[in-house]
Design a protein around this motif. Structure first.
Motif, short mmCIF file in Angstrom:
data_model
loop_
_atom_site.label_atom_id
_atom_site.label_comp_id
_atom_site.label_asym_id
_atom_site.label_seq_id
_atom_site.Cartn_x
_atom_site.Cartn_y
_atom_site.Cartn_z
N ARG A 190 0.86 -1.19 0.00
CA ARG A 190 0.00 0.00 0.00
C ARG A 190 0.89 1.23 0.00
O ARG A 190 2.03 1.18 0.44
N SER A 191 0.36 2.34 -0.47
CA SER A 191 1.12 3.59 -0.50
C SER A 191 0.37 4.68 0.25
O SER A 191 -0.86 4.68 0.30
N VAL A 192 1.14 5.59 0.81
CA VAL A 192 0.58 6.72 1.55
C VAL A 192 1.56 7.89 1.44
O VAL A 192 2.76 7.67 1.27
N THR A 193 1.03 9.09 1.50
CA THR A 193 1.89 10.28 1.52
C THR A 193 1.99 10.78 2.94
O THR A 193 0.96 11.10 3.56
N ILE A 194 3.20 10.84 3.47
CA ILE A 194 3.43 11.39 4.81
C ILE A 194 4.55 12.41 4.74
O ILE A 194 5.55 12.19 4.07
N ARG A 195 4.34 13.50 5.40
CA ARG A 195 5.30 14.60 5.42
C ARG A 195 5.79 14.98 4.02
O ARG A 195 6.96 15.21 3.78
N GLY A 196 4.84 14.97 3.08
CA GLY A 196 5.13 15.43 1.74
C GLY A 196 5.80 14.44 0.81
O GLY A 196 6.13 14.79 -0.32
N HIS A 197 6.01 13.21 1.24
CA HIS A 197 6.59 12.23 0.32
C HIS A 197 5.83 10.91 0.37
O HIS A 197 5.25 10.56 1.39
N ARG A 198 5.83 10.22 -0.76
CA ARG A 198 5.15 8.93 -0.86
C ARG A 198 6.04 7.86 -0.23
O ARG A 198 7.25 7.87 -0.40
N THR A 199 5.41 6.97 0.48
CA THR A 199 6.11 5.82 1.03
C THR A 199 5.17 4.63 0.92
O THR A 199 3.96 4.79 0.75
N SER A 200 5.72 3.46 1.00
CA SER A 200 4.88 2.27 0.91
C SER A 200 5.11 1.39 2.13
O SER A 200 6.13 1.48 2.80
N TYR A 201 4.12 0.57 2.39
CA TYR A 201 4.19 -0.39 3.47
C TYR A 201 3.39 -1.61 3.03
O TYR A 201 2.58 -1.54 2.12
N SER A 202 3.64 -2.73 3.66
CA SER A 202 2.96 -3.97 3.31
C SER A 202 2.27 -4.53 4.55
O SER A 202 2.91 -4.74 5.57
N LEU A 203 0.95 -4.74 4.42
CA LEU A 203 0.17 -5.28 5.53
C LEU A 203 -0.90 -6.23 5.03
O LEU A 203 -1.41 -6.08 3.91
N GLU A 204 -1.27 -7.17 5.86
CA GLU A 204 -2.42 -8.01 5.62
C GLU A 204 -3.68 -7.16 5.80
O GLU A 204 -3.68 -6.17 6.52
N ASP A 205 -4.77 -7.59 5.17
CA ASP A 205 -6.03 -6.84 5.25
C ASP A 205 -6.51 -6.65 6.69
O ASP A 205 -7.06 -5.61 7.03
N ALA A 206 -6.30 -7.65 7.54
CA ALA A 206 -6.76 -7.55 8.93
C ALA A 206 -6.07 -6.40 9.66
O ALA A 206 -6.70 -5.65 10.41
N PHE A 207 -4.76 -6.25 9.45
CA PHE A 207 -4.04 -5.15 10.07
C PHE A 207 -4.48 -3.81 9.49
O PHE A 207 -4.65 -2.83 10.22
N GLN A 208 -4.67 -3.76 8.18
CA GLN A 208 -5.12 -2.53 7.54
C GLN A 208 -6.50 -2.13 8.07
O GLN A 208 -6.75 -0.97 8.37
N GLY A 209 -7.38 -3.12 8.21
CA GLY A 209 -8.71 -2.85 8.74
C GLY A 209 -8.67 -2.28 10.14
O GLY A 209 -9.43 -1.36 10.48
N GLU A 210 -7.80 -2.82 10.98
CA GLU A 210 -7.67 -2.29 12.35
C GLU A 210 -7.10 -0.87 12.34
O GLU A 210 -7.54 -0.02 13.12
N LEU A 211 -6.15 -0.60 11.47
CA LEU A 211 -5.63 0.77 11.36
C LEU A 211 -6.75 1.73 10.98
O LEU A 211 -6.88 2.82 11.56
N GLU A 212 -7.57 1.34 10.03
CA GLU A 212 -8.68 2.19 9.60
C GLU A 212 -9.70 2.37 10.72
O GLU A 212 -10.24 3.46 10.90
N ARG A 213 -9.95 1.32 11.49
CA ARG A 213 -10.87 1.42 12.63
C ARG A 213 -10.32 2.41 13.66
O ARG A 213 -11.05 3.24 14.20
N ILE A 214 -9.03 2.35 13.92
CA ILE A 214 -8.39 3.24 14.88
C ILE A 214 -8.48 4.70 14.41
O ILE A 214 -8.74 5.59 15.21
#
Length: 71
Positions: free
Chosen positions: A7-31
């Motif tokens: 997955r990709s996200v922009t933080i502090r003005g630059h794109r970065t990527s990270y790799s997560l299972e859907d369950a972890f991504q879902g919990e991040l979104e819930r948080i």
């Protein structure tokens, strides 16, 4: 268990990527909903606080694990 997804996200003005299972991504979104913040802001905060010898994906998983344990 779901496969790890890149997955990709922009933080502090630059794109970065990270790799997560859907369950972890879902919990991040819930948080983010629980805290009324954006996913990018939460990831930026986790990234800023992680030890430099820990990659972002691992830091995100550990954050989610800690949040789930605290309930």
């Amino acid at each position: 268990m779901s496969p790890v997804r890149k997955r990709s996200v922009t933080i502090r003005g630059h794109r970065t990527s990270y790799s997560l299972e859907d369950a972890f991504q879902g919990e991040l979104e819930r948080i983010t909903t629980e805290r009324s913040t954006s996913l990018a802001a939460l990831i930026a905060a986790i990234d800023e606080g992680r030890p430099r010898d820990t990659n972002l994906s691992s830091a995100l998983r550990l954050f989610v694990l800690d949040a789930v344990r605290k309930g």
